[in-house]
Scaffold this motif. Structure first.
Motif, PDB file in Angstrom:
ATOM      1  N   THR A 152      -2.324  -5.104   6.702  1.00 22.09           N
ATOM      2  CA  THR A 152      -1.498  -4.478   5.901  1.00 22.09           C
ATOM      3  C   THR A 152      -1.934  -3.210   6.352  1.00 22.09           C
ATOM      4  OG1 THR A 152      -1.010  -6.012   4.333  1.00 22.09           O
ATOM      5  CG2 THR A 152       0.735  -3.809   4.553  1.00 22.09           C
ATOM      6  N   TRP A 153      -0.503  -2.030   6.975  1.00 18.03           N
ATOM      7  CA  TRP A 153      -0.198  -0.805   6.592  1.00 18.03           C
ATOM      8  C   TRP A 153       0.333  -0.081   5.606  1.00 18.03           C
ATOM      9  CZ3 TRP A 153      -5.036   0.745   8.717  1.00 18.03           C
ATOM     10  CH2 TRP A 153      -5.126   0.712   9.845  1.00 18.03           C
ATOM     11  N   GLY A 154       0.330   0.974   4.725  1.00 18.85           N
ATOM     12  CA  GLY A 154       1.046   1.318   4.248  1.00 18.85           C
ATOM     13  C   GLY A 154       2.161   2.470   5.193  1.00 18.85           C
ATOM     14  N   GLN A 155       3.386   3.148   4.053  1.00 16.42           N
ATOM     15  CA  GLN A 155       4.474   3.899   5.058  1.00 16.42           C
ATOM     16  C   GLN A 155       3.691   5.070   5.593  1.00 16.42           C
ATOM     17  OE1 GLN A 155       7.022   2.872   5.535  1.00 16.42           O
ATOM     18  NE2 GLN A 155       6.653   0.883   5.396  1.00 16.42           N
ATOM     19  N   GLY A 156       2.638   5.243   5.063  1.00 11.17           N
ATOM     20  CA  GLY A 156       1.780   6.878   5.311  1.00 11.17           C
ATOM     21  C   GLY A 156       2.282   8.024   4.453  1.00 11.17           C
ATOM     22  N   LEU A 196       0.579  -1.186   0.702  1.00  9.00           N
ATOM     23  CA  LEU A 196       0.305   0.056  -0.074  1.00  9.00           C
ATOM     24  C   LEU A 196       1.111   0.838   0.278  1.00  9.00           C
ATOM     25  CD1 LEU A 196      -2.199  -1.013   2.837  1.00  9.00           C
ATOM     26  CD2 LEU A 196      -3.304  -1.176   0.013  1.00  9.00           C
ATOM     27  N   GLU A 197       0.663   2.085  -1.047  1.00 10.05           N
ATOM     28  CA  GLU A 197       1.774   3.827  -1.245  1.00 10.05           C
ATOM     29  C   GLU A 197       0.762   4.765  -0.821  1.00 10.05           C
ATOM     30  OE1 GLU A 197       3.644   1.732  -4.795  1.00 10.05           O
ATOM     31  OE2 GLU A 197       5.037   2.542  -3.349  1.00 10.05           O
ATOM     32  N   GLU A 198       0.560   5.584  -0.284  1.00 11.35           N
ATOM     33  CA  GLU A 198       0.635   6.178   0.044  1.00 11.35           C
ATOM     34  C   GLU A 198       0.996   8.167  -0.150  1.00 11.35           C
ATOM     35  OE1 GLU A 198      -0.800   4.142   3.882  1.00 11.35           O
ATOM     36  OE2 GLU A 198       0.918   4.723   2.895  1.00 11.35           O
ATOM     37  N   TYR A 210      -2.579   6.704   7.015  1.00  9.96           N
ATOM     38  CA  TYR A 210      -2.371   5.429   6.521  1.00  9.96           C
ATOM     39  C   TYR A 210      -3.087   4.814   5.817  1.00  9.96           C
ATOM     40  CZ  TYR A 210       1.802   5.779   9.813  1.00  9.96           C
ATOM     41  OH  TYR A 210       2.856   6.109   9.969  1.00  9.96           O
ATOM     42  N   CYS A 211      -3.305   4.195   4.832  1.00  7.54           N
ATOM     43  CA  CYS A 211      -4.413   3.338   4.624  1.00  7.54           C
ATOM     44  C   CYS A 211      -3.975   1.894   4.649  1.00  7.54           C
ATOM     45  CB  CYS A 211      -4.871   3.608   2.991  1.00  7.54           C
ATOM     46  SG  CYS A 211      -3.551   2.577   2.114  1.00  7.54           S
TER      47      CYS A 211
END
Length: 127
Positions: free
Chosen positions: A116-120, A3-5, A94-95
Motif C-alpha cells: 500500500t501507498w499513502g496519499q503522500g 497510511l497517512e503521511e 510516500y510511505c
C-alpha cells in the motif's frame, strides 16, 4: 490498510523537515517500511527503508547522511527526518509497507514489493 503521511511543506536549502506516516489496518510492528518520493515528470524513487524492529536502515546514496528513517511501533508511525535539504529533494513523499518479511537493500528498492501507498506529502525545497 491505511497510511497517512504528513509533515511536508516548503523549506529553504539547508533546512529541515520531519515527515510522519501513521499506519492502521495491519500489525505495523511486523512490517518493514519505506519512504519513496516522486518528483514531477520523474519516476517514483525509493529513498529509505527500515526493518520491522528498526534495527537496520537503508538509504539511497543521495540522502545518506542527511536523512534518517525511524519508527515508533507503539504509535504505528514511521518518520523521515530530512536535514540539509537540497532543491533536488523536492518531490511528493510516500510511505509504504514492504511485502517482504526481512528485506535487504535490494528488496527494499523494488517498488512492486509494497502492499500500500499513502496519499503522500509534498516537500518543496526552494529559496
Amino acid at each position: 490498510v491505511l497510511l497517512e503521511e504528513s509533515g511536508g511543506g516548503l523549506a529553504q536549502p539547508g533546512g529541515s523537515l520531519r515527515l510522519s506516516c501513521v499506519a492502521s489496518g495491519f500489525i505495523f510492528g511486523h512490517y518493514a517500511m519505506s519512504w519513496v518520493r516522486q518528483a514531477p515528470g520523474k519516476e517514483r524513487e525509493w529513498v529509505a527503508g527500515l526493518v520491522s524492529t528498526g534495527a537496520d536502515t537503508y538509504y539511497i546514496d543521495s540522502v545518506e547522511g542527511r536523512f534518517t528513517i525511524s519508527r515508533d511501533n507503539a504509535l504505528n508511525t514511521v518518520y523521515l527526518q530530512m536535514n540539509n535539504l537540497k532543491p533536488e529533494d523536492t518531490a511528493r513523499y510516500y510511505c509504504g509497507e514492504s511485502v517482504f518479511p526481512f528485506p535487504d537493500f535490494g528488496l527494499f528498492r523494488q517498488l512492486q514489493g509494497y502492499g500500500t501507498w499513502g496519499q503522500g506529502t509534498q516537500v518543496t525545497v526552494s529559496s
